[in-house]
Design a protein around this motif. Structure first.
Motif, PDB file in Angstrom:
ATOM      1  N   ASP A 107     -12.428   6.203  -0.583  1.00 45.31           N
ATOM      2  CA  ASP A 107     -12.553   4.814  -1.004  1.00 45.31           C
ATOM      3  C   ASP A 107     -11.299   3.986  -0.711  1.00 45.31           C
ATOM      4  OD1 ASP A 107     -15.116   5.332  -2.013  1.00 45.31           O
ATOM      5  OD2 ASP A 107     -14.290   6.011  -3.947  1.00 45.31           O
ATOM      6  N   LEU A 108     -10.243   4.630  -0.266  1.00 42.80           N
ATOM      7  CA  LEU A 108      -8.999   3.912   0.008  1.00 42.80           C
ATOM      8  C   LEU A 108      -9.035   3.283   1.401  1.00 42.80           C
ATOM      9  CD1 LEU A 108      -6.342   6.455  -1.341  1.00 42.80           C
ATOM     10  CD2 LEU A 108      -7.486   4.597  -2.582  1.00 42.80           C
ATOM     11  N   ARG A 109      -8.152   2.305   1.608  1.00 41.37           N
ATOM     12  CA  ARG A 109      -8.046   1.670   2.933  1.00 41.37           C
ATOM     13  C   ARG A 109      -7.602   2.689   3.976  1.00 41.37           C
ATOM     14  NH1 ARG A 109      -4.196  -1.876   3.995  1.00 41.37           N
ATOM     15  NH2 ARG A 109      -2.960  -1.547   2.097  1.00 41.37           N
ATOM     16  N   TRP A 110      -8.267   2.659   5.114  1.00 41.58           N
ATOM     17  CA  TRP A 110      -7.974   3.599   6.193  1.00 41.58           C
ATOM     18  C   TRP A 110      -6.684   3.223   6.919  1.00 41.58           C
ATOM     19  CZ3 TRP A 110      -9.128   8.232   7.913  1.00 41.58           C
ATOM     20  CH2 TRP A 110      -8.822   8.574   9.237  1.00 41.58           C
ATOM     21  N   PHE A 159      -8.898   7.817  -8.072  1.00 41.23           N
ATOM     22  CA  PHE A 159      -9.550   7.389  -6.837  1.00 41.23           C
ATOM     23  C   PHE A 159     -10.105   8.609  -6.114  1.00 41.23           C
ATOM     24  CE2 PHE A 159      -5.172   8.338  -5.677  1.00 41.23           C
ATOM     25  CZ  PHE A 159      -5.315   9.091  -4.514  1.00 41.23           C
ATOM     26  N   PRO A 201     -10.224   9.691  -2.118  1.00 40.51           N
ATOM     27  CA  PRO A 201      -9.573   9.230  -0.887  1.00 40.51           C
ATOM     28  C   PRO A 201     -10.480   8.433   0.037  1.00 40.51           C
ATOM     29  CG  PRO A 201      -8.881  11.466  -1.381  1.00 40.51           C
ATOM     30  CD  PRO A 201      -9.942  11.124  -2.379  1.00 40.51           C
ATOM     31  N   GLY A 228       0.828  -1.182   0.000  1.00 34.84           N
ATOM     32  CA  GLY A 228       0.000   0.000   0.000  1.00 34.84           C
ATOM     33  C   GLY A 228       0.870   1.242   0.000  1.00 34.84           C
ATOM     34  N   ARG A 238      -4.341   7.230   4.277  1.00 37.93           N
ATOM     35  CA  ARG A 238      -4.944   6.005   3.751  1.00 37.93           C
ATOM     36  C   ARG A 238      -3.922   5.292   2.870  1.00 37.93           C
ATOM     37  NH1 ARG A 238      -9.553   9.505   3.965  1.00 37.93           N
ATOM     38  NH2 ARG A 238     -11.405   8.471   4.831  1.00 37.93           N
ATOM     39  N   TRP A 239      -4.297   4.091   2.422  1.00 37.97           N
ATOM     40  CA  TRP A 239      -3.399   3.271   1.617  1.00 37.97           C
ATOM     41  C   TRP A 239      -3.943   3.141   0.201  1.00 37.97           C
ATOM     42  CZ3 TRP A 239       1.023   2.625   3.932  1.00 37.97           C
ATOM     43  CH2 TRP A 239       1.077   2.514   5.324  1.00 37.97           C
ATOM     44  N   LEU A 240      -3.113   3.540  -0.769  1.00 37.07           N
ATOM     45  CA  LEU A 240      -3.424   3.331  -2.187  1.00 37.07           C
ATOM     46  C   LEU A 240      -2.816   1.998  -2.606  1.00 37.07           C
ATOM     47  CD1 LEU A 240      -4.305   4.161  -5.064  1.00 37.07           C
ATOM     48  CD2 LEU A 240      -2.119   5.412  -5.261  1.00 37.07           C
ATOM     49  N   ASP A 241      -3.659   1.030  -2.985  1.00 43.26           N
ATOM     50  CA  ASP A 241      -3.181  -0.298  -3.367  1.00 43.26           C
ATOM     51  C   ASP A 241      -2.966  -0.364  -4.871  1.00 43.26           C
ATOM     52  OD1 ASP A 241      -3.263  -1.446  -0.766  1.00 43.26           O
ATOM     53  OD2 ASP A 241      -5.447  -1.559  -0.921  1.00 43.26           O
TER      54      ASP A 241
END
Length: 728
Positions: free
Chosen positions: A114-117, A110, A112, A80, A131-134
């Motif tokens: 919608d990204l993983r917290w 994206f 933000p 991420g 957050r994490w951009l995969d």
């Protein structure tokens, strides 16, 4: 306030203390921490500065959208990417692009939200979300750039580095028995055409001859650029720059322009020049200033001819030089500008760049740009010297490989640089100026060591995406099949020494070890270059295991390879992923070690911290001689009644060297190295740690020329013996 200072120091990587050689825990004092923090760009002179620096260091990751660099291993789960944005940007649209090194582009978009917290933080009254951009997949090994573009065209970028899990290992070392090689010092080599110091052409002759004897490699001292305007600074381990070459090793007569230039030929033929040449060739020790005084006017004449006959004509050699300039890039140009500036100010006795006029202290200043324009030919002269040195080193590597060397040249990378040199001037933002690198007390230097070298700043090094570190690695893997990392523990931590204090008053500073190991593996693969880590001295827990996992060869010195009971380790108990050698350039030759010459020297020069220690070491050396004889006799390589008295006859010294190298040839280590001075039975020490002018460091030459060395019956016999055991 000590709690805040300690917290800041730990965040910056300064360790609280260290265990010394005698088993005592040494606490790092507050003042040392303040000095080190200031060198890292974190002022800590008083409580207010400590608080401000602590706030700054903690805030940095929250003040940018992306981190400067992420280093990951190939075949791992795509990581991420940490993205830090204001909370009010959660619903806005962002675009990302990933530009691979080879030009392929990937992209996406994206919001933000919608990204993983990950986490949130309040900074200066503003709420920030991380957050994490995969990424969908990892690109191949290499250097790639990820760019993030937000509303209004605002953007940020980072370097994404993908590395192999293991470094490159030549096929010959993948399985037993491995290979063997010759270790030497390039300055020590004699050839009929040298001008008082060894040359790249002499190295080419040795590389080819050694390969024909079955050697897989020839190892040499660091070839780093020194100080041509200050030629009495000749330590290869205290360079001006590790990214460029020592031009003192140029074979002047092998430069193509030497055969073309009438001015140079007339100068060379003059009685005065020939008398000076005979004098420097006849010196017992190398006199570097005399060598430079002889060579510089000739090199300048050859450059003038080169400009007229090749650059102005735009012929093949001129185009080759222009290609070299382009390949060297901005770094090569800056180094040449530094050389011209250093030459200018050294004439006035002011060679330290931090004492130059303020406008010339930074490589990108308008004043430096103006100086380079006004002195374009002088700058180009220093680029031409690097061009000549590079081509001669390339010829040495080719000579060895063409003659059958499986590995080729084995270069050496110094652990640091001189603070007043070209690399410090060009890369000052990535360095910890104001401190030096050294080592705590150990058996080789019982008072500790201050090497006077400038280290990388671990904080700003990462901010610059490790570019200076990567550049140094790539430069030293050029024209080489193997590279030794001097003091390899610097990949994890370095012992810094505050200015003006004794060497035992320093502290360890941590480095981003995971990233640095991975970058070594990547550059090793890209350059098809074996890496050997000199892991002697105080080694952190787990470090050698990490080297082993990464495919970095260990460095096993026979005189140190002892069991807890004082016996020498038998050959089948050596590490297989290792280089084995009898001693190092910091130790006496085999004959000198047997005689305890190092002990005599340290005693005479008052290098022992307490009375009686020399006699203790002599008693320990007698035990070492007994144990060494027992180990060699157990292998049937030396008579059980071989003398253990210190002084050996020539024949006894020859028998000892032959037995020791046969022992190394039998070892499980895949690479066995033979020091030339050991083969020749010389009683000397190339470098005595802790000394400068007190000992003739880096000035000794072999009595015979390269042709004579290669024809020496002792070397031929040793090579034959290694060949008979299937080594090489």
């Amino acid at each position: 306030m000590n709690a805040a200072l300690d917290h800041l120091a730990r965040l910056a990587g300064i360790e609280d203390g260290w265990w010394d050689f005698f088993g005592e825990w040494r606490v790092v004092p507050a003042e040392t921490k303040r000095v080190f923090l200031a060198a890292m760009g974190l002022p800590a002179g008083d409580d207010d500065e400590v608080r401000a620096s602590l706030r700054d260091l903690l805030a940095r990751p929250w003040q940018r959208w992306l981190e400067p660099v992420l280093v990951v291993e190939e075949h791992s789960t795509p990581p991420g990417i940490s993205v830090t944005l204001p909370a009010e940007a959660d619903d806005r649209r962002f675009e990302w692009t990933l530009d691979e090194e080879l030009g392929i582009r990937h992209g996406g978009c994206f919001h933000p939200r919608d990204l993983r917290w990950a986490e949130e933080h309040q900074l200066d009254g503003r709420l920030l979300h991380r957050r994490w951009l995969d990424l969908p997949a990892l690109p191949p090994c290499g250097y790639h750039r990820l760019t993030l573009v937000g509303p209004g065209g605002h953007s940020a970028s980072m370097m994404l580095v993908v590395t192999p899990a293991r470094a490159f290992v030549p096929a010959i070392l993948d399985q037993p028995p491995g290979a063997w090689g010759i270790a030497t010092q390039i300055y020590s080599l004699r050839t009929p055409g040298d001008w008082g110091v060894g040359t790249y052409a002499g190295l080419a002759e040795l590389a080819a001859g050694a390969a024909r004897l079955g050697a897989g490699t020839v190892g040499v001292n660091p070839l780093h650029a020194l100080f041509p305007s200050h030629p009495d600074r000749f330590s290869p381990y205290s360079p001006s720059s590790r990214r460029f070459l020592n031009t003192a090793y140029i074979d002047v007569e092998a430069i193509p322009e030497f055969a073309e230039c009438l001015e140079a030929r007339r100068m060379f033929a003059s009685p005065g020049f020939q008398a000076s040449l005979a004098r420097v060739r006849g010196y017992r020790l190398i006199e570097y200033p005399d060598v430079a005084q002889l060579a510089r006017p000739m090199l300048e004449a050859l450059y003038r001819w080169f400009r007229k006959a090749h650059l102005d004509q735009g012929d093949e050699r001129g185009r080759d030089f222009r290609d070299f300039q382009q390949e060297s890039g901005e770094g090569g140009r800056r180094f040449a500008v530094f050389e011209a500036l250093h030459e200018r100010f050294e004439r006035d006795g002011n060679g330290y760049w931090r004492q130059w006029p303020e406008g010339l202290r930074r490589p990108d200043s308008p004043e430096v740009i103006a100086f380079a324009g006004q002195n374009a030919e002088r700058v180009e002269f220093f680029q031409w010297l690097q061009f000549v040195a590079d081509r001669q080193l390339a010829a040495a590597q080719k000579a060895g490989k063409d003659a059958g060397a499986a590995i080729g040249l084995y270069r050496d990378l110094a652990v640091g640089i001189a603070g007043d040199g070209g690399e410090a001037w060009a890369e000052q933002d990535s360095l910890a100026l104001g401190v030096s690198v050294g080592a705590p007390p150990d058996p080789l230097a019982l008072k500790g060591q201050d090497w006077g070298l400038i280290p990388f700043n671990p904080i700003t090094l990462r901010e610059h995406a490790y570019a200076p570190f990567i550049g140094v690695l790539a430069a030293n893997m050029r024209h080489a099949g193997a590279l030794r990392l001097d003091h390899a523990m610097s990949l994890q931590r370095l012992y810094w020494v505050p200015p003006g204090l004794a060497a035992d008053q320093g502290a360890y500073v941590r480095y981003p070890v995971d990233d640095l190991f991975r970058l070594v593996a990547l550059e090793s693969r890209r350059n098809r270059c074996l890496v050997i880590g000199e892991d002697l001295g105080t080694v952190p827990d787990g470090f050698r295991e990490r080297m082993d996992r990464t495919g970095i060869f260990a460095y096993r010195v026979m005189v140190f390879e002892k069991t807890a009971g004082g016996r020498y380790r038998p050959p089948d108990k050596y590490d297989s992923q290792a280089l084995a050698i009898f001693a190092t350039h910091d130790l006496p030759s085999a004959r000198g070690w047997w005689a305890g010459r190092d002990i005599d020297l340290r005693e005479r020069l008052d290098l022992y911290p307490r009375d009686g220690q020399a006699e203790e070491e002599r008693a320990a050396r007698q035990q070492d001689r007994d144990a060494m004889r027992a180990a060699l006799a157990a292998e049937g390589l030396l008579a059980a009644d071989f003398t253990t008295k210190p002084v050996l006859t020539d024949r006894e010294a020859e028998d000892l060297a032959a037995a020791a190298h046969a022992f190394l040839g039998r070892s499980a280590a895949r690479l066995a190295m033979v020091q030339m001075e050991d083969v020749l039975g010389q009683d000397l020490q190339m470098n005595l740690p802790g000394t400068t002018v007190q000992h003739p460091n880096w000035r000794r030459r072999y009595n015979d020329d390269v042709g004579g060395l290669l024809a020496d019956s002792r070397l031929i016999g040793l090579a034959g013996g290694l060949k008979d055991r299937g080594i090489g």
